[in-house]
Motif scaffolding. Structure first.
Motif, short mmCIF file in Angstrom:
data_model
loop_
_atom_site.label_atom_id
_atom_site.label_comp_id
_atom_site.label_asym_id
_atom_site.label_seq_id
_atom_site.Cartn_x
_atom_site.Cartn_y
_atom_site.Cartn_z
N ALA A 25 -64.83 -28.66 77.75
CA ALA A 25 -66.09 -28.94 77.09
C ALA A 25 -66.65 -27.85 76.46
N ILE A 26 -66.35 -26.62 76.61
CA ILE A 26 -66.82 -25.69 75.64
C ILE A 26 -66.59 -25.74 74.43
N ASP A 27 -65.63 -26.29 74.02
CA ASP A 27 -65.34 -26.36 72.52
C ASP A 27 -66.42 -27.19 72.05
N GLY A 28 -66.68 -28.58 72.63
CA GLY A 28 -67.75 -29.14 72.26
C GLY A 28 -69.13 -28.71 71.95
N MET A 29 -69.49 -27.87 73.16
CA MET A 29 -70.52 -27.10 73.22
C MET A 29 -70.74 -26.00 72.10
N VAL A 30 -69.62 -25.44 71.67
CA VAL A 30 -69.90 -24.44 70.79
C VAL A 30 -69.97 -25.22 69.44
N GLU A 31 -69.32 -26.33 69.11
CA GLU A 31 -69.32 -27.03 67.99
C GLU A 31 -70.63 -27.58 67.58
N ALA A 32 -71.37 -28.24 68.87
CA ALA A 32 -72.75 -28.57 68.55
C ALA A 32 -73.77 -27.57 68.21
N TYR A 33 -73.42 -26.32 68.87
CA TYR A 33 -74.35 -25.24 68.62
C TYR A 33 -74.08 -24.90 67.01
N ARG A 34 -73.03 -24.72 66.56
CA ARG A 34 -72.79 -24.55 65.17
C ARG A 34 -73.40 -25.09 64.31
N LEU A 86 -86.90 -26.97 84.23
CA LEU A 86 -87.47 -26.23 83.21
C LEU A 86 -86.90 -26.38 81.81
N ILE A 87 -85.49 -26.25 81.82
CA ILE A 87 -84.73 -26.06 80.48
C ILE A 87 -85.13 -27.36 79.65
N PRO A 88 -85.20 -28.70 80.16
CA PRO A 88 -85.66 -29.86 79.34
C PRO A 88 -87.04 -29.76 78.65
N SER A 89 -88.02 -29.09 79.42
CA SER A 89 -89.47 -28.91 79.29
C SER A 89 -89.45 -28.09 78.00
N LEU A 90 -88.50 -27.08 77.77
CA LEU A 90 -88.68 -26.29 76.80
C LEU A 90 -88.82 -26.97 75.17
N GLY A 91 -88.13 -27.97 75.13
CA GLY A 91 -87.79 -28.60 73.82
C GLY A 91 -86.74 -28.28 73.00
N PHE A 92 -86.74 -27.83 71.69
CA PHE A 92 -85.64 -27.35 70.80
C PHE A 92 -84.74 -28.80 70.70
N THR A 93 -83.97 -28.30 69.80
CA THR A 93 -82.87 -29.38 69.46
C THR A 93 -81.68 -29.36 70.39
N THR A 94 -81.51 -30.57 70.86
CA THR A 94 -80.33 -30.80 72.14
C THR A 94 -79.18 -31.69 71.29
N ALA A 95 -78.19 -31.34 72.29
CA ALA A 95 -77.10 -32.34 72.08
C ALA A 95 -76.36 -32.49 73.46
N LYS A 96 -75.35 -33.30 73.49
CA LYS A 96 -74.76 -33.65 75.17
C LYS A 96 -73.31 -33.61 74.70
#
Length: 330
Positions: free
Chosen positions: A128-137, A206-216
Motif C-alpha cells: 500500500a506504500i505505492d498508493g500512499m506515495v502516489e496520493a501524496y504526490r 489527534l491526526i484526523p483533527s489536524l485537518g489538511f487534505t486527505t486520501a485513503k
C-alpha cells in the motif's frame, strides 16, 4: 488494493519525489525484525528505482524499551546498510503511541518530506506504500491505510472494534473506522502534530483533527510475521478508555443525565408510595428500599469512577513529563 482519494481534482502537477521515512515502532520484535526489514527494503528500493521517492529515503526502527534483543538486531541491520536502516532506542518502555510519536518527531527533525508509520508485524501490507506515495504526490497531506476486511480477526475482535468506532463517533470523537496507525503524513502535518503537548496521546483521534487534505488507500490485512500480539484484551480496553477520556467530555455529561433520571425516578417512586399509602395498599418490607440503595450506590460509585478517570488525566497532564527519553540514536 483500491484507493479512495479526496484530493482536489484541479491539481495538475505532481510534487517532487518525497524523501520518505518509514517509522516502525518495535517492542520485543526480535524474532521477525529481520524479515520485516527485508520485506520493507523491496518496495522502498522499487520506488527509489522508478524515482517515486527520493534516494535518501530510510527506515526508522523505534525500540520501545524492548526486553529482548530487538536493539541488537536494529544495530546489525544498520551495520549492514547504514544508509537505509536507522534506529532510535527509548530509555524505557513508554507504549506504542509514544514510541510512534517519537519516530514521527524524529522524521520531522530529520526534515523528511513524508513519514509513513506502520507496525513491525507486517500485518499492514507494504504494497500500500505505492498508493500512499502516489496520493501524496498528487496533493494529499495525510493518507490513511484502510483495512478492506477483517478476515484475520476473531469474531470477538471484529465486534469489539466496530463497537469501539461506533462509541467514539457517538461521543463526538473524530476517528477513521478500520484505520489503525498505518498512514502517511507530510512534513507540514508532522509540524502541526508537534504542537500537541498532551501526555495522554491518542494519535488515531489527534491526526484526523489536524485537518489538511486527505486520501485513503485500501489494503488486505495479513497475519503477523512472527511473535504475538502486543494488544491483548486488557490493553485494548485501556486503549479505548484512553481514547474516550482524551477526546470527549460526554461521559461527564452522562453523569448529570443519569442523576437527573434518578431524581425523576425517585419522584415517581414517591408519588407511587403516597398513592399506595392513601389507598391502604402499602406493602411492608425492605426489598424495594434495599434495591434502591444498591442501584443508587452503584450509580454513585460509577460516577466517581468516571470523574476519577478525568482527574487522573489532569494529574498526569499538569506534571508535564516528557513523552519519552531517547537513550541512543543510530
Amino acid at each position: 488494493m483500491s484507493e479512495e482519494k479526496t484530493i482536489p481534482s484541479t491539481n495538475t502537477s505532481l510534487r517532487n519525489p518525497p524523501r520518505t521515512m518509514l517509522v516502525i515502532p518495535c517492542y520485543n520484535e526480535e524474532p521477525g525484525l529481520r524479515t520485516t526489514a527485508e520485506t520493507l527494503r523491496r518496495p522502498l528500493q522499487g520506488l527509489i528505482d522508478i524515482h517515486e521517492i527520493d534516494e535518501r529515503s530510510t527506515v526508522l526502527f523505534v525500540d520501545d524499551g524492548s526486553k529482548d534483543a530487538t536493539w541488537v538486531v536494529i544495530n546489525a541491520l544498520h551495520a549492514e546498510d547504514p544508509q537505509l536502516f536507522h534506529g532510535i532506542k527509548l530509555a524505557h518502555n513508554k507504549g506504542h503511541q509514544n514510541a510512534l510519536f517519537a519516530g514521527l518527531m524524529h522524521a520531522l527533525r530529520a526534515n523528511a518530506d513524508a513519514a509513513i508509520s506502520m507496525d513491525a508485524d507486517l500485518q499492514d501490507d507494504p504494497g500500500a506504500i505505492d498508493g500512499m506515495v502516489e496520493a501524496y504526490r498528487e496533493g494529499a497531506e495525510i493518507v490513511y491505510g484502510m483495512r478492506d476486511n477483517r478476515d484475520t480477526d476473531t469474531a470477538f475482535k471484529r465486534g469489539t472494534a466496530h463497537m469501539f468506532y461506533g462509541l467514539m463517533k457517538g461521543l463526538g470523537t473524530e476517528t477513521v473506522p478500520d484505520h489503525a496507525d498505518y498512514r502517511l503524513m507530510s512534513h507540514e502535518t508532522l509540524a502541526a502534530l508537534s504542537q500537541y503537548r498532551e501526555s495522554n496521546l491518542f494519535l488515531r483521534g489527534l491526526i484526523p483533527s489536524l485537518g489538511f487534505t486527505t486520501a485513503k488507500v485500501y489494503y488486505k490485512r495479513g497475519e503477523r510475521v512472527a511473535g504475538e500480539s502486543k494488544y491483548p484484551l486488557r490493553k485494548m480496553v485501556s486503549f479505548a478508555v484512553q481514547g474516550i477520556t482524551s477526546f470527549s467530555t460526554k461521559p461527564l455529561n452522562l453523569i448529570t443525565d443519569t442523576g437527573l433520571v434518578s431524581v425523576l425516578a425517585g419522584i415517581a417512586m414517591l408519588i407511587y408510595i403516597l398513592v399506595t399509602v392513601c389507598t391502604d395498599n402499602a406493602v411492608s418490607g425492605w426489598a424495594s428500599i434495599m434495591c434502591s440503595l444498591w442501584i443508587l450506590g452503584g450509580l454513585i460509585l460509577l460516577a466517581l469512577g468516571i470523574v476519577g478517570e478525568y482527574i487522573a488525566k489532569i494529574y498526569i497532564e499538569v506534571k508535564a513529563r516528557p513523552h519519552y527519553i531517547i537513550e541512543a540514536v543510530i
